[in-house]
Write a protein that holds these residues in place. Structure first.
Motif, PDB file in Angstrom:
ATOM      1  N   LEU A 208     -10.743   5.714 -11.526  1.00 50.29           N
ATOM      2  CA  LEU A 208      -9.611   4.888 -11.119  1.00 50.29           C
ATOM      3  C   LEU A 208      -8.980   5.468  -9.866  1.00 50.29           C
ATOM      4  CD1 LEU A 208      -7.877   2.404 -11.961  1.00 50.29           C
ATOM      5  CD2 LEU A 208      -6.298   4.034 -13.024  1.00 50.29           C
ATOM      6  N   GLN A 209      -8.924   4.678  -8.797  1.00 46.57           N
ATOM      7  CA  GLN A 209      -8.285   5.094  -7.556  1.00 46.57           C
ATOM      8  C   GLN A 209      -6.781   4.910  -7.690  1.00 46.57           C
ATOM      9  OE1 GLN A 209      -9.492   6.560  -4.644  1.00 46.57           O
ATOM     10  NE2 GLN A 209      -7.289   6.760  -4.319  1.00 46.57           N
ATOM     11  N   ASP A 210      -6.099   5.989  -8.031  1.00 50.70           N
ATOM     12  CA  ASP A 210      -4.674   5.958  -8.332  1.00 50.70           C
ATOM     13  C   ASP A 210      -4.041   7.270  -7.886  1.00 50.70           C
ATOM     14  OD1 ASP A 210      -2.215   5.124  -9.490  1.00 50.70           O
ATOM     15  OD2 ASP A 210      -2.689   6.208 -11.340  1.00 50.70           O
ATOM     16  N   PRO A 211      -3.066   7.244  -6.953  1.00 53.20           N
ATOM     17  CA  PRO A 211      -2.328   6.096  -6.433  1.00 53.20           C
ATOM     18  C   PRO A 211      -3.038   5.409  -5.267  1.00 53.20           C
ATOM     19  CG  PRO A 211      -1.425   8.096  -5.521  1.00 53.20           C
ATOM     20  CD  PRO A 211      -2.494   8.531  -6.504  1.00 53.20           C
ATOM     21  N   GLN A 212      -2.389   4.331  -4.793  1.00 52.66           N
ATOM     22  CA  GLN A 212      -2.809   3.634  -3.586  1.00 52.66           C
ATOM     23  C   GLN A 212      -1.579   3.387  -2.716  1.00 52.66           C
ATOM     24  OE1 GLN A 212      -5.067   0.059  -4.540  1.00 52.66           O
ATOM     25  NE2 GLN A 212      -6.154   1.121  -6.199  1.00 52.66           N
ATOM     26  N   PHE A 213      -1.822   3.215  -1.417  1.00 55.06           N
ATOM     27  CA  PHE A 213      -0.746   2.919  -0.468  1.00 55.06           C
ATOM     28  C   PHE A 213      -1.117   1.621   0.234  1.00 55.06           C
ATOM     29  CE2 PHE A 213       1.668   3.204   3.473  1.00 55.06           C
ATOM     30  CZ  PHE A 213       2.904   3.674   3.034  1.00 55.06           C
ATOM     31  N   VAL A 214      -0.296   0.601   0.051  1.00 52.21           N
ATOM     32  CA  VAL A 214      -0.609  -0.749   0.521  1.00 52.21           C
ATOM     33  C   VAL A 214       0.371  -1.135   1.622  1.00 52.21           C
ATOM     34  CG1 VAL A 214      -1.012  -3.136  -0.178  1.00 52.21           C
ATOM     35  CG2 VAL A 214      -1.357  -1.276  -1.833  1.00 52.21           C
ATOM     36  N   LEU A 215      -0.155  -1.590   2.747  1.00 56.09           N
ATOM     37  CA  LEU A 215       0.671  -1.962   3.896  1.00 56.09           C
ATOM     38  C   LEU A 215       0.435  -3.435   4.238  1.00 56.09           C
ATOM     39  CD1 LEU A 215       2.616  -1.115   6.205  1.00 56.09           C
ATOM     40  CD2 LEU A 215       0.571  -0.587   7.560  1.00 56.09           C
ATOM     41  N   PHE A 216       1.504  -4.234   4.167  1.00 61.76           N
ATOM     42  CA  PHE A 216       1.440  -5.651   4.516  1.00 61.76           C
ATOM     43  C   PHE A 216       2.127  -5.894   5.855  1.00 61.76           C
ATOM     44  CE2 PHE A 216       1.328  -5.795  -0.178  1.00 61.76           C
ATOM     45  CZ  PHE A 216       0.207  -6.595  -0.373  1.00 61.76           C
TER      46      PHE A 216
END
Length: 345
Positions: A208-216
């Motif tokens: 499981l790839q955790d954490p993730q950083f998401v940019l919108f």
């Protein structure tokens, strides 16, 4: 306002059981008349002590039960499309938990089906729009006190992920809330997404790839970043800071009772979203019941559910393939052109 609103609840799991309790004990103006779940024993347990509820393992049978005038869908996401379309066929108003439909193609079919009806029947369960902190932040942004919005900084942490939780689900399940909240708070559509992969936590299950950083990115140049960390181990935390040209505002710092003893101060950290957002869920369902009894449909629309699914799919592509991925929506049906301020415009 007349007789109680008879509600069929589809799904009696963690979320469905909580909504059954809420409709029976918290919300006024409604009653549970039917419940459907493939696990009939689970459904029977969820309605224990509530008289006159028809329990079935077939959702369509629940929709056709005597006295059903509205539907609350809390089943797993892949079952939502069939249930929504069946409710539309019967002219039944619906409160559908997110994701409305996980796949954007299916979500668009729901939008198109509702548009053909020429009237809204569906409200989508993005409950953060009913949270006191988010409502205050929305008021600050809409009122211009913070100036033109430039950035949203978001944090979404869970104690642990449930069995079977995948890396993609960090985006299309967890971050779907931030997707809708960003569109609603800013009044803008999202146009691109980039998902970055920090080193996985040792507390995350293998693979499981955790954490993730998401940019919108948004249509008017604002940026929205989301730290999503579903195995943080210590609590459930949701925070959001809006940064504008004239100021900033941050929500999600509520600490409840602070206890000071033995040279230290401590405060409880919620362990579950049903605790952190209990008041928001209550407000959401009460608002839906009140509007439905008046013959109205308010709140997040099927279009908002579709837009969230498209953005989430783009995020999963970025996670899996790397790089920046554009977000492109279909033409917006006229039904959703003016929807009472819900969603981006």
């Amino acid at each position: 306002m007349g007789e109680l609103l008879g509600v069929a609840v589809l799904g009696a799991g963690h979320m469905g059981a909580d909504h059954i309790r809420r409709l029976d004990r918290v919300v006024s103006g409604a009653r549970v008349v039917a419940v459907a779940d493939p696990d009939r024993d689970r459904a029977e347990e969820a309605v224990g002590g509530i008289e006159g509820v028809l329990v079935n393992d077939d959702p369509l049978a629940a929709l056709d039960a005597p006295g059903v005038r509205a539907v609350l869908i809390a089943s797993p996401g892949p079952a939502h499309e069939e249930a929504l379309l069946a409710a539309f066929d019967r002219g039944l108003p619906v409160l559908c938990e997110k994701p409305m439909v996980p796949e954007s193609d299916g979500a668009l079919r729901v939008v198109e089906a509702e548009a053909r009806l020429g009237r809204r029947l569906a409200q989508i369960g993005f409950m953060r729009r009913y949270d006191a902190g988010y409502l205050e932040l929305k008021s600050l942004l809409d009122g211009g006190r913070l100036g033109r919005p430039l950035m949203l900084h978001c944090t979404h942490r869970n104690v642990s992920s449930p069995p079977g939780f995948t890396s993609a689900m960090l985006v299309n399940s967890s971050v779907s809330h931030e997707i809708d909240a960003a569109r609603w708070l800013l009044g803008q559509e999202l146009t691109a997404v980039t998902v970055l992969r920090p080193a996985s936590s040792s507390g995350a299950p293998e693979g499981l790839q955790d954490p993730q950083f998401v940019l919108f990115e948004t249509e008017r140049g604002a940026l929205v970043d989301v730290e999503v960390f579903v195995n943080c181990g210590f609590g459930y935390q949701v925070r959001c800071e809006a940064v504008g040209e004239a100021g900033s505002a941050r929500i999600g710092e509520e600490h409840g009772t602070v206890v000071t003893a033995r040279g230290a101060a401590s405060a409880p950290v919620p362990q579950d979203y049903l605790v952190r957002f209990a008041a928001a869920y209550d407000r959401e369902v009460q608002s839906w019941v009140d509007a439905t009894r008046r013959g109205r449909v308010t709140g997040p629309s099927a279009w908002d559910g579709y837009a969230s699914s498209v953005a989430a799919e783009a995020g999963v592509r970025s996670l899996e393939n790397g790089g920046r991925v554009g977000i492109t929506l279909a033409a917006r049906p006229a039904l959703y052109a003016e929807n009472g301020g819900d969603g981006a415009r």
